[in-house]
Design an enzyme around this catalytic site. Structure first.
Site, mmCIF file in Angstrom:
data_model
loop_
_atom_site.group_PDB
_atom_site.id
_atom_site.type_symbol
_atom_site.label_atom_id
_atom_site.label_comp_id
_atom_site.label_asym_id
_atom_site.label_seq_id
_atom_site.Cartn_x
_atom_site.Cartn_y
_atom_site.Cartn_z
ATOM 1 N N CYS A 80 0.841 -1.200 0.000
ATOM 2 C CA CYS A 80 0.000 0.000 0.000
ATOM 3 C C CYS A 80 0.872 1.245 0.000
ATOM 4 C CB CYS A 80 -0.991 -0.018 1.153
ATOM 5 S SG CYS A 80 -0.452 0.731 2.668
ATOM 6 N N HIS A 82 0.268 4.074 1.194
ATOM 7 C CA HIS A 82 0.173 4.936 2.378
ATOM 8 C C HIS A 82 1.152 4.537 3.469
ATOM 9 C CE1 HIS A 82 -4.238 5.573 1.002
ATOM 10 N NE2 HIS A 82 -3.433 6.459 0.466
ATOM 11 N N HIS A 83 1.335 3.233 3.661
ATOM 12 C CA HIS A 83 2.160 2.758 4.783
ATOM 13 C C HIS A 83 3.320 1.876 4.342
ATOM 14 C CE1 HIS A 83 -1.896 3.527 6.462
ATOM 15 N NE2 HIS A 83 -1.234 3.975 7.503
HETATM 16 N N1 LIG Z 1 -9.115 3.514 -0.117
HETATM 17 C C1 LIG Z 1 -8.002 2.890 0.289
HETATM 18 N N2 LIG Z 1 -7.460 3.230 1.460
HETATM 19 C C2 LIG Z 1 -6.361 2.564 1.848
HETATM 20 C C3 LIG Z 1 -5.759 1.555 1.106
HETATM 21 N N3 LIG Z 1 -4.673 1.099 1.798
HETATM 22 C C4 LIG Z 1 -4.629 1.828 2.934
HETATM 23 N N4 LIG Z 1 -5.647 2.714 2.989
HETATM 24 C C5 LIG Z 1 -6.064 3.708 3.990
HETATM 25 O O1 LIG Z 1 -5.350 4.898 3.835
HETATM 26 C C6 LIG Z 1 -5.711 5.711 4.932
HETATM 27 C C7 LIG Z 1 -4.569 6.655 5.298
HETATM 28 O O2 LIG Z 1 -5.092 7.468 6.308
HETATM 29 P P1 LIG Z 1 -4.235 8.427 7.243
HETATM 30 O O3 LIG Z 1 -5.154 9.007 8.282
HETATM 31 O O4 LIG Z 1 -3.454 9.369 6.383
HETATM 32 O O5 LIG Z 1 -3.158 7.433 7.871
HETATM 33 P P2 LIG Z 1 -3.130 6.776 9.314
HETATM 34 O O6 LIG Z 1 -3.036 7.819 10.380
HETATM 35 O O7 LIG Z 1 -2.021 5.761 9.316
HETATM 36 O O8 LIG Z 1 -4.554 6.095 9.370
HETATM 37 P P3 LIG Z 1 -5.083 4.867 10.236
HETATM 38 O O9 LIG Z 1 -4.801 3.620 9.443
HETATM 39 O O10 LIG Z 1 -6.572 5.108 10.364
HETATM 40 O O11 LIG Z 1 -4.354 4.865 11.554
HETATM 41 C C8 LIG Z 1 -6.124 4.762 6.032
HETATM 42 O O12 LIG Z 1 -7.511 4.935 6.266
HETATM 43 C C9 LIG Z 1 -5.844 3.367 5.428
HETATM 44 O O13 LIG Z 1 -6.745 2.386 5.908
HETATM 45 C C10 LIG Z 1 -6.361 1.220 -0.134
HETATM 46 O O14 LIG Z 1 -5.910 0.351 -0.880
HETATM 47 N N5 LIG Z 1 -7.480 1.913 -0.502
HETATM 48 ZN ZN LIG Z 2 -1.888 1.306 4.139
#
Ligand SMILES: Nc1nc2c(ncn2[C@@H]2O[C@H](COP(=O)(O)OP(=O)(O)OP(=O)(O)O)[C@@H](O)[C@H]2O)c(=O)[nH]1
Ligand SMILES: [Zn+2]
Length: 190
Positions: A80, A82-83
């Site tokens: 992913c 994001h992480h």
């Molecule tokens: N729509 C979507 N969201 C994703 C995917 N992979 C990860 N995410 C989401 O990306 C979001 C990033 O949110 P942030 O608030 O910026 O990050 P964070 O503080 O780590 O969020 P949390 O996971 O809620 O703790 C999170 O809600 C994840 O669950 C994906 O494939 N699709």
């Molecule tokens: Zn993620």
């Protein structure tokens, strides 16, 4: 297209180990930056390819333009964006040929791998597979359903183990509900 910068990645991994409070020179970690660099080079390999080049499209006088071609439950592993944690599961792909044009069956899992091997989100992975197939085969329609587990929601954060996320892409003929139902029925029966 930037080349893969192995030295920068190794230094960065070493710095991550220092930043988390571990000792990159302890025995178990000495080769870790090199190992992570190799793993990332493999897991993100499609960032270094200009385009998907593996396609083989045939013309078949026998392919029935009204019949679906379905490849179900193709496993995939991606990261992913994001992480940088894994998300993985299965992809089911269907298309309805037009003018007898069909694609080599092995090329569909290859396309899935190509799209998976870069940082991504599930929705975009799903659409990218659909759009690329649409471009390569120019069929009457493409259907893609992806079912995945996300480590960023299971091993950290909200910690909901074993939950699945479903995403889909439908184009052309699959905008018609009956064809969508036929596709969903076929992947359920596999
Ligand atoms: N729509 C979507 N969201 C994703 C995917 N992979 C990860 N995410 C989401 O990306 C979001 C990033 O949110 P942030 O608030 O910026 O990050 P964070 O503080 O780590 O969020 P949390 O996971 O809620 O703790 C999170 O809600 C994840 O669950 C994906 O494939 N699709
Ligand atoms: Zn993620």
């Amino acid at each position: 297209m930037k080349p893969f910068d192995r030295a920068l990645l190794e230094t960065s991994v070493r710095n991550i180990l220092i930043a988390i409070g571990d000792d990159p020179d302890r025995e178990g970690l000495q080769e870790t930056p090199a190992r992570v660099a190799s793993a990332y080079e493999e897991m993100f390999s499609s960032l270094h390819q200009k385009a998907f080049t593996e396609s083989k499209v045939f013309n078949s006088s026998l392919a029935n333009d009204g019949e679906l071609v379905v490849v179900a439950d193709i496993p995939f592993y991606s990261m992913c964006e994001h992480h940088l944690l894994p998300f993985f599961g299965s992809v089911s792909v269907g298309y309805m040929p037009k003018n007898g044009r069909i694609i080599g069956l092995s090329k569909i899992p290859r396309l899935v791998d190509y799209v998976a091997k870069k940082p991504n989100v599930q929705e975009n992975l799903t659409s990218q597979i659909g759009l690329e197939l649409q471009k390569l085969v120019a069929p009457q329609g493409v259907a893609v359903v992806v079912k995945a587990r996300h480590m960023c929601t299971e091993m950290r954060g909200i910690k909901k183990a074993n939950s699945h996320t479903l995403t889909s892409f439908y184009s052309g003929a699959f905008k018609d509900k009956d064809y969508r139902i036929e596709f969903l029925q076929e992947i359920k029966n596999q």
